[in-house]
Design an enzyme around this catalytic site. Structure first.
Site, mmCIF file in Angstrom:
data_model
loop_
_atom_site.group_PDB
_atom_site.id
_atom_site.type_symbol
_atom_site.label_atom_id
_atom_site.label_comp_id
_atom_site.label_asym_id
_atom_site.label_seq_id
_atom_site.Cartn_x
_atom_site.Cartn_y
_atom_site.Cartn_z
ATOM 1 C CG ASP A 1 -2.046 0.973 1.154
ATOM 2 O OD1 ASP A 1 -1.763 2.181 0.974
ATOM 3 O OD2 ASP A 1 -3.202 0.561 1.259
ATOM 4 C CB ILE A 2 1.371 4.187 -2.320
ATOM 5 C CG1 ILE A 2 -0.059 4.295 -2.781
ATOM 6 C CG2 ILE A 2 2.305 3.681 -3.384
ATOM 7 C CD1 ILE A 2 -0.255 5.359 -3.838
ATOM 8 C CD GLN B 1 -14.796 -0.609 -2.192
ATOM 9 O OE1 GLN B 1 -15.988 -0.733 -1.909
ATOM 10 N NE2 GLN B 1 -14.177 -1.408 -3.060
ATOM 11 C CG HIS C 1 -8.713 -3.186 -1.859
ATOM 12 N ND1 HIS C 1 -9.673 -2.498 -2.568
ATOM 13 C CD2 HIS C 1 -8.541 -2.493 -0.699
ATOM 14 C CE1 HIS C 1 -10.046 -1.430 -1.879
ATOM 15 N NE2 HIS C 1 -9.381 -1.410 -0.733
ATOM 16 C CG HIS D 1 -6.658 -2.640 3.620
ATOM 17 N ND1 HIS D 1 -5.963 -1.514 3.256
ATOM 18 C CD2 HIS D 1 -7.923 -2.446 3.149
ATOM 19 C CE1 HIS D 1 -6.763 -0.679 2.609
ATOM 20 N NE2 HIS D 1 -7.962 -1.221 2.524
#
Ligand code: AMP
Ligand code: ZN
Length: 170
Positions: free
Chosen positions: A63-64, A126, A132, A134
């Site tokens: 995750d960025i 979201q 996705h 996490h």
């Protein structure tokens, strides 16, 4: 196709042809998934991501804007907006990948705990409408939250991804 009566060799050959046809169909599907979905772009390789794990059906990348060091996202390669939309086979594949990567995170980073978070709809937090999951390593006393506020240093993300990747079981 009449398969009964075929020799074991011919059956194995046919199975390989069918498997490769299925992969070609999946690749064609992936290429025709929504053009403007950021995670589909990552799957197609048109925007970069720091990858941790990949198989035929799923992709895991860092995750960025991590909630904590080691925060990774698992996605199906075939687009689905959320848990209600995703196909059974992709859900199973994604869940298996989540377990595998979570085990690697535990081995590599030894966090006190690991949060698994999955959001459905804007009201649930979201922000990317491609299913996705996490995987968020947690330390004792750390505030629970899904998102970091700032983009992480790419070099740090690469180093963490390498440590998690190295801890993946075969
Ligand atoms: P959610 O709010 O559950 O939809 O989570 C979306 C997550 O995707 C957030 O934690 C973002 O930081 C992350 N994200 C968005 N764009 C990218 C990207 N290009 N590469 C990696 N992570 C991303
Ligand atoms: Zn998508």
């Amino acid at each position: 196709m009449a398969l009964r009566g075929l020799s074991a060799d011919r059956l194995a050959q046919t199975e390989n042809i069918l498997k490769s046809d299925i992969l070609t169909i999946r690749e064609a599907r992936i290429m025709s998934e929504p053009a403007n979905c950021i995670f589909c772009k990552i799957v197609r390789g048109s925007i970069p991501a720091i990858k941790v794990h990949e198989d035929d059906d799923t992709l895991t990348f860092m995750d960025i804007q991590p909630a904590s060091p080691g925060h990774a996202l698992v996605i199906p390669k075939i687009h689905a907006a959320n848990l209600m939309e995703i196909a059974d086979a992709d859900l199973s594949a994604a869940t298996r990948a989540v377990q595998r990567v979570a085990r690697a995170v535990r081995k590599a980073l030894a966090p006190d705990g690991i949060r698994i978070v999955q959001t459905n709809g804007k009201a649930a937090g979201q922000t990317v409408f491609h299913y996705h999951v996490h995987i968020i390593p947690m330390q004792e006393g750390q505030k629970v939250g899904t998102h970091g506020r700032a983009p992480a240093d790419p070099e740090e993300l690469k180093a963490l991804a390498a440590r998690i990747r190295d801890a993946l079981d075969d």
